[in-house]
Design a protein around this motif. Structure first.
Motif, mmCIF file in Angstrom:
data_model
loop_
_atom_site.group_PDB
_atom_site.id
_atom_site.type_symbol
_atom_site.label_atom_id
_atom_site.label_comp_id
_atom_site.label_asym_id
_atom_site.label_seq_id
_atom_site.Cartn_x
_atom_site.Cartn_y
_atom_site.Cartn_z
ATOM 1 N N THR A 208 1.387 9.385 1.455
ATOM 2 C CA THR A 208 1.675 10.187 2.656
ATOM 3 C C THR A 208 0.356 10.516 3.359
ATOM 4 O O THR A 208 -0.719 10.235 2.820
ATOM 5 C CB THR A 208 2.380 11.511 2.285
ATOM 6 O OG1 THR A 208 1.462 12.296 1.501
ATOM 7 C CG2 THR A 208 3.655 11.276 1.503
ATOM 8 N N VAL B 12 4.722 7.587 -3.449
ATOM 9 C CA VAL B 12 4.611 7.106 -2.062
ATOM 10 C C VAL B 12 3.367 7.713 -1.430
ATOM 11 O O VAL B 12 3.062 8.889 -1.657
ATOM 12 C CB VAL B 12 5.839 7.560 -1.222
ATOM 13 C CG1 VAL B 12 5.820 6.892 0.144
ATOM 14 C CG2 VAL B 12 7.125 7.250 -1.929
ATOM 15 N N GLU C 154 0.815 -1.213 0.000
ATOM 16 C CA GLU C 154 0.000 0.000 0.000
ATOM 17 C C GLU C 154 0.855 1.272 0.000
ATOM 18 O O GLU C 154 0.583 2.210 -0.749
ATOM 19 C CB GLU C 154 -0.917 -0.020 1.228
ATOM 20 C CG GLU C 154 -2.023 1.003 1.130
ATOM 21 C CD GLU C 154 -3.092 0.748 2.179
ATOM 22 O OE1 GLU C 154 -3.014 -0.260 2.905
ATOM 23 O OE2 GLU C 154 -4.002 1.587 2.277
ATOM 24 N N LYS C 155 1.899 1.285 0.830
ATOM 25 C CA LYS C 155 2.689 2.524 0.978
ATOM 26 C C LYS C 155 3.335 2.947 -0.348
ATOM 27 O O LYS C 155 3.401 4.130 -0.676
ATOM 28 C CB LYS C 155 3.752 2.330 2.061
ATOM 29 C CG LYS C 155 4.576 3.578 2.357
ATOM 30 C CD LYS C 155 5.411 3.365 3.601
ATOM 31 C CE LYS C 155 6.403 4.486 3.860
ATOM 32 N NZ LYS C 155 5.846 5.808 3.896
ATOM 33 N N TYR C 156 3.829 1.967 -1.088
ATOM 34 C CA TYR C 156 4.561 2.302 -2.322
ATOM 35 C C TYR C 156 3.746 2.020 -3.599
ATOM 36 O O TYR C 156 4.289 2.101 -4.710
ATOM 37 C CB TYR C 156 5.876 1.520 -2.354
ATOM 38 C CG TYR C 156 6.743 1.770 -1.150
ATOM 39 C CD1 TYR C 156 7.046 3.069 -0.741
ATOM 40 C CD2 TYR C 156 7.250 0.716 -0.398
ATOM 41 C CE1 TYR C 156 7.813 3.312 0.380
ATOM 42 C CE2 TYR C 156 8.029 0.949 0.730
ATOM 43 C CZ TYR C 156 8.304 2.254 1.106
ATOM 44 O OH TYR C 156 9.077 2.479 2.220
#
Ligand code: FES
Length: 272
Positions: free
Chosen positions: A173, A171, A56-58
């Motif tokens: 945030t 990414v 998910e983050k990247y």
């Protein structure tokens, strides 16, 4: 005067025992057997795993699960959710399995029919050959003609995979998304580049671009088609190479997503 020996052009085909080929002809079919076999085993495992396909983050989405499909929770078999990969797989699979390169490689490596040029089938298999082989005009091999249509589905997937690759360069945030680049981003970009080279070096595409034309210089459109056909032909010369490299890159991309999303490794970040 030295006596000239003449080869009878109608002599029977060479056999393995006669060893007429002295090069390492077994290397290519053996390598394909191992690489393709490993890919099929891994792809089957991943398709049914239905987990660890997204970071998910990247924004790393496994190519086996792209495009993202959210199936209703009620879609279950024996208490297990149906994997969306099962709905996606038929498209790339039908493109690969009907590809001219894969047909040759699979016939050689998995059916030994024949193992290589000028190499006869092993004796037990030779006896089992199709008695009424009708080429690709009758069943079962007539389905190979589907390739020209599978190509257009593959192009849609290339567009979706480019979108995934670009998203893999961002990414997540708290306030949204920003640019970021890691080893995974590099793997995604390499993968979609190789897949594009494989897809656009396709023999069917080459025919679509430049086929069925009697005179290339007779109109502006035909001149353009000729120019494009030359470019596709350039890529087409290495079609087998792109086919294998893209197969490996799809596998590597999925393995990387699996390793990062399952927490076995962390993504190597170049920035952010
Ligand atoms: Fe291989 Fe079309 S011939 S992809």
């Amino acid at each position: 005067m030295a006596q000239q020996t003449q080869q009878n052009p109608h002599s029977k085909r060479p056999t393995l025992a006669e060893g007429q080929r002295t090069d390492n002809w077994l290397f290519a079919p053996a390598t394909f057997f191992v690489v393709f076999g490993m890919f099929v085993i891994w792809a089957t495992f991943r398709t049914f795993l239905n987990n660890y396909f997204y970071v998910e983050k990247y924004h790393y989405l496994s190519p086996f699960y792209s495009p993202w499909i959210k199936l209703p929770d009620s879609w279950q078999v024996m208490g297990l959710h149906i994997s969306p990969a099962l709905l996606i797989l038929p498209f790339p699979l039908s493109f690969r399995l009907t590809c001219y390169y894969y047909r040759k490689a699979i016939y050689r490596s998995f059916l030994a029919d024949p193992l290589a040029c000028a190499v006869k089938e092993p004796a037990p298999l030779d006896k089992m050959r199709f008695k009424n082989y009708g080429g690709e005009r009758v069943l079962p091999f007539i389905v190979m003609n589907f390739h020209r249509y599978a190509f257009f589905a593959a192009v849609i997937f290339i567009i979706l995979l480019w979108k995934d690759a670009l998203e893999a360069c961002t990414v997540a945030t708290d306030s949204g998304i920003k640019l970021g680049f890691g080893l995974g981003s590099l793997i995604f970009l390499t993968n979609v580049s190789l897949l594009s080279l494989y897809t656009f070096s396709c023999h069917s595409w080459r025919h679509f671009i430049g086929g069925k034309v009697d005179c290339y210089s007779c109109s502006a459109l035909n001149k353009t088609r000729y120019g494009l056909w030359q470019k596709v032909s350039f890529l087409n010369e290495k079609h087998g190479t792109w086919a294998m490299m893209s197969l490996v890159s799809v596998g590597v991309t999925d393995v990387y997503v699996y390793l990062v999303s399952s927490g076995i490794i962390t993504d190597l970040r170049f920035f952010n």
